[in-house]
Scaffold this motif. Structure first.
Motif, mmCIF file in Angstrom:
data_model
loop_
_atom_site.group_PDB
_atom_site.id
_atom_site.type_symbol
_atom_site.label_atom_id
_atom_site.label_comp_id
_atom_site.label_asym_id
_atom_site.label_seq_id
_atom_site.Cartn_x
_atom_site.Cartn_y
_atom_site.Cartn_z
ATOM 1 N N UNK A 98 0.844 -1.209 0.000
ATOM 2 C CA UNK A 98 0.000 0.000 0.000
ATOM 3 C C UNK A 98 0.874 1.251 0.000
ATOM 4 N N UNK A 99 1.976 1.206 0.750
ATOM 5 C CA UNK A 99 2.856 2.386 0.784
ATOM 6 C C UNK A 99 3.469 2.624 -0.600
ATOM 7 N N UNK A 100 3.808 1.502 -1.260
ATOM 8 C CA UNK A 100 4.400 1.619 -2.600
ATOM 9 C C UNK A 100 3.365 2.173 -3.585
ATOM 10 N N UNK A 101 2.122 1.663 -3.499
ATOM 11 C CA UNK A 101 1.062 2.140 -4.410
ATOM 12 C C UNK A 101 0.814 3.629 -4.188
ATOM 13 N N UNK A 102 0.791 4.062 -2.932
ATOM 14 C CA UNK A 102 0.514 5.481 -2.635
ATOM 15 C C UNK A 102 1.621 6.376 -3.185
ATOM 16 N N UNK A 103 2.861 5.892 -3.132
ATOM 17 C CA UNK A 103 4.008 6.715 -3.588
ATOM 18 C C UNK A 103 3.930 7.051 -5.070
ATOM 19 N N UNK A 104 3.137 6.273 -5.819
ATOM 20 C CA UNK A 104 3.055 6.538 -7.267
ATOM 21 C C UNK A 104 2.306 7.833 -7.569
ATOM 22 N N UNK A 105 1.575 8.368 -6.586
ATOM 23 C CA UNK A 105 0.736 9.537 -6.828
ATOM 24 C C UNK A 105 1.182 10.686 -5.929
ATOM 25 N N UNK A 106 1.359 11.842 -6.544
ATOM 26 C CA UNK A 106 1.802 13.000 -5.748
ATOM 27 C C UNK A 106 0.695 13.479 -4.813
ATOM 28 N N UNK A 107 -0.569 13.154 -5.124
ATOM 29 C CA UNK A 107 -1.684 13.695 -4.328
ATOM 30 C C UNK A 107 -2.274 12.659 -3.362
ATOM 31 N N UNK A 108 -1.582 11.556 -3.147
ATOM 32 C CA UNK A 108 -2.093 10.530 -2.219
ATOM 33 C C UNK A 108 -1.209 10.492 -0.972
ATOM 34 N N UNK A 109 -1.849 10.595 0.199
ATOM 35 C CA UNK A 109 -1.068 10.525 1.446
ATOM 36 C C UNK A 109 -1.640 9.430 2.355
ATOM 37 N N UNK A 110 -0.797 8.994 3.264
ATOM 38 C CA UNK A 110 -1.188 7.949 4.213
ATOM 39 C C UNK A 110 -1.374 8.570 5.583
ATOM 40 N N UNK A 111 -2.372 8.105 6.293
ATOM 41 C CA UNK A 111 -2.569 8.565 7.667
ATOM 42 C C UNK A 111 -2.795 7.332 8.553
ATOM 43 N N UNK A 112 -2.070 7.281 9.659
ATOM 44 C CA UNK A 112 -2.292 6.200 10.623
ATOM 45 C C UNK A 112 -3.276 6.712 11.666
ATOM 46 N N UNK A 113 -4.419 6.049 11.767
ATOM 47 C CA UNK A 113 -5.422 6.450 12.776
ATOM 48 C C UNK A 113 -6.114 5.210 13.298
ATOM 49 N N UNK A 114 -6.490 5.267 14.558
ATOM 50 C CA UNK A 114 -7.267 4.176 15.142
ATOM 51 C C UNK A 114 -8.742 4.483 14.943
ATOM 52 N N UNK A 115 -9.389 3.766 14.060
ATOM 53 C CA UNK A 115 -10.786 4.055 13.740
ATOM 54 C C UNK A 115 -11.767 3.414 14.718
ATOM 55 N N UNK A 116 -11.277 2.564 15.601
ATOM 56 C CA UNK A 116 -12.177 2.037 16.647
ATOM 57 C C UNK A 116 -12.331 3.074 17.755
ATOM 58 N N UNK A 117 -11.340 3.940 17.868
ATOM 59 C CA UNK A 117 -11.356 4.942 18.937
ATOM 60 C C UNK A 117 -10.968 4.373 20.293
ATOM 61 N N UNK A 118 -10.602 3.085 20.354
ATOM 62 C CA UNK A 118 -10.400 2.430 21.658
ATOM 63 C C UNK A 118 -8.934 2.187 22.022
ATOM 64 N N UNK A 119 -8.019 2.340 21.065
ATOM 65 C CA UNK A 119 -6.635 1.925 21.332
ATOM 66 C C UNK A 119 -6.031 2.709 22.503
ATOM 67 N N UNK A 120 -6.217 4.023 22.519
ATOM 68 C CA UNK A 120 -5.638 4.822 23.615
ATOM 69 C C UNK A 120 -6.298 4.486 24.947
ATOM 70 N N UNK A 121 -7.582 4.196 24.891
ATOM 71 C CA UNK A 121 -8.306 3.828 26.108
ATOM 72 C C UNK A 121 -7.768 2.491 26.655
#
Ligand SMILES: C[S@@+](CC[C@H](N)C(=O)[O-])C[C@H]1O[C@@H](n2cnc3c(N)ncnc32)[C@H](O)[C@@H]1O
Length: 255
Positions: A98-121
């Motif tokens: 996925x990181x390699x695929x994203x690098x092919x595009x200048x307008x695509x960025x990656x964001x690491x986020x916990x979408x469950x909202x529970x990891x920090x808890x």
């Protein structure tokens, strides 16, 4: 095995996420997706088609956000990168493909986020689970896709309790699913929701041997599209059993 070890050692994931099991799960998903390439093909095509149709009539195409972008197997990244000014791929883990695929595009960025909202808890850094979707309620975001991640969000938080022989708070799974759906409903962007809702296991005689709800009792309304994802064909989870998921797609999600 060797390839899995390579990804385990070389994927940049904070130690906390690693210890919660997100990296391990992503690597297992990648290996399974490669083994089951043929069985998954129709599902992946259907998901990509739903995403394309969902944004086809949008007039403003500034930022598109893909939640649960994972391996990008069900994401038409090429189309999105062409049609939108920016594309943000959001997942707990972005493996090398996925990181390699994203690098092919200048307008695509990656964001690491916990979408469950529970990891920090779970790590004791918050008093309660967060609402992770609201950060995407921005004026410049015109399109948000929840890409087959809804049923996954409760899994590792519930595993965390199980591995410690502790009972999770009542309705934890249900509340994670509900919070994601409600969060999506509040966004001002067009939302495409793709979610697997039910698992059915059958045997070679065609008898259903197990069936369960993947959304912890939350019933979704009638979908715009729906299909079957053969997630574990015969031989993958057992010689004489296969697992199939019902997938529902909403091209303009609102609760
Ligand atoms: C079934 S996969 C989705 C498939 C993905 N769209 C693809 O094309 O590969 C579920 C995704 O949800 C992600 N996920 C699970 N729990 C998450 C969490 N708490 N926060 C962010 N992503 C999560 C997983 O890392 C995985 O990539």
């Amino acid at each position: 095995m060797l390839i899995e070890g390579f990804h385990y050692l070389t994927t940049p994931v904070p130690r906390a996420q690693r210890s919660l099991g997100y990296l391990r799960e992503s690597i297992l998903l990648m290996s399974r997706s490669r083994r089951c390439r043929a069985a998954w093909a129709d599902h992946l095509d259907a998901a990509r088609s739903a995403i394309r149709h969902s944004c086809a009539d949008l007039v403003r195409r500034r930022t598109a956000v893909i939640l649960g972008s994972g391996l990008l197997d069900d994401v038409p990244l090429d189309d999105l990168a062409r049609c939108f000014e920016r594309v943000i791929l959001v997942d707990m883990v972005h493996l090398r493909p996925a990181r390699r695929a994203a690098r092919r595009y200048a307008n695509v960025t990656l964001q690491v986020s916990d979408l469950s909202g529970c990891a920090d808890w779970l790590r004791g850094e918050r008093e309660r689970c967060a609402d992770p979707v609201s950060q995407f309620d921005r004026d410049d975001i015109d399109f948000v896709v929840s890409a087959n991640c809804l049923s996954q969000l409760p899994i590792l938080p519930l595993d965390w309790f199980e591995s410690r022989n502790r009972l999770p708070p009542v309705e934890l799974g249900r509340s994670i699913v509900a919070r994601h759906l409600e969060g999506l409903s509040r966004l001002r962007a067009r939302v495409c929701l793709i979610a697997d809702t039910e698992q059915v296991t059958d045997n070679r005689e065609g008898h259903v041997v197990e069936q369960f709800d993947l959304l912890h009792g939350i019933h979704l309304p009638d979908p715009d599209r729906s299909w079957i994802w053969e997630i574990a064909p015969f031989g993958e989870a057992g010689r004489h059993r296969r697992e199939r998921h019902r997938v529902q797609a909403y091209l303009d999600w609102r609760l």
